[in-house]
Design a protein around this motif. Structure first.
Motif, PDB file in Angstrom:
ATOM      1  N   UNK A 114       6.779  -8.941   0.848  1.00 27.61           N
ATOM      2  CA  UNK A 114       7.400  -7.951  -0.032  1.00 27.61           C
ATOM      3  C   UNK A 114       8.060  -6.838   0.791  1.00 27.61           C
ATOM      4  N   UNK A 115       8.049  -6.959   2.087  1.00 23.95           N
ATOM      5  CA  UNK A 115       8.634  -5.975   2.990  1.00 23.95           C
ATOM      6  C   UNK A 115      10.160  -6.101   2.942  1.00 23.95           C
ATOM      7  N   UNK A 116      10.805  -5.186   2.249  1.00 18.99           N
ATOM      8  CA  UNK A 116      12.270  -5.248   2.077  1.00 18.99           C
ATOM      9  C   UNK A 116      13.009  -5.178   3.406  1.00 18.99           C
ATOM     10  N   UNK A 117      12.475  -4.404   4.341  1.00 18.80           N
ATOM     11  CA  UNK A 117      13.113  -4.289   5.654  1.00 18.80           C
ATOM     12  C   UNK A 117      13.103  -5.641   6.376  1.00 18.80           C
ATOM     13  N   UNK A 118      11.973  -6.329   6.329  1.00 19.32           N
ATOM     14  CA  UNK A 118      11.868  -7.638   6.962  1.00 19.32           C
ATOM     15  C   UNK A 118      12.784  -8.644   6.273  1.00 19.32           C
TER      16      UNK A 118
END
Length: 138
Positions: A114-118
């Motif tokens: 759920x890590x948008x940056x990743x």
């Protein structure tokens, strides 16, 4: 199909973080049923234990880790993996770079996070909800 599961997805399930826990549970359930081959980075175990014990206590954290390890496989990291992660110019966060390196190492089709940056930095990083949609379409 092989996937790498990010820490936040597992915590969604164990800590019942609504509304994210539903799709994340389906990811883990697919791994448990051997529909997919799921991995986590070995360094994630300590983070998982910390957050689970902080919220649910040490006994439940130990039980959760034990149950998780019956479903997923661990990917160890080496000096070379860390060096490769540190040389990755597009990812500034070492943890994200190591997650991407671990996924490459096992030739994972997807990183479930759920890590948008990743998700913006790694082309095969997708949300649990998107992954469940892919599973349902097969």
């Amino acid at each position: 199909m092989k996937i790498l599961i990010d820490t936040n997805v597992i915590l969604d399930v164990i800590l019942q973080r609504s509304p994210f826990d539903t799709a994340s549970y389906k990811v883990l359930k697919s791994a448990e049923e051997k529909i997919i081959e799921a991995y986590i980075a070995s360094f994630a175990v300590t983070d998982l234990y910390y957050f689970i014990s902080k919220n649910l206590g040490n006994d439940k954290a130990a039980l959760a880790i034990k149950a998780l390890l019956s479903i997923v496989k661990l990917i160890g990291i080496t000096n070379k993996d860390v060096e490769k992660a540190l040389r990755n110019p597009s990812i500034e966060d070492l943890e994200d770079a190591l997650q991407a390196q671990c996924a490459r190492k096992v030739k994972a089709d997807y990183i479930i996070t759920r890590d948008d940056k990743l998700k913006k930095l790694v082309s095969n990083a997708i949300s649990p909800l998107d992954f469940v949609e892919i599973l349902n379409s097969d």
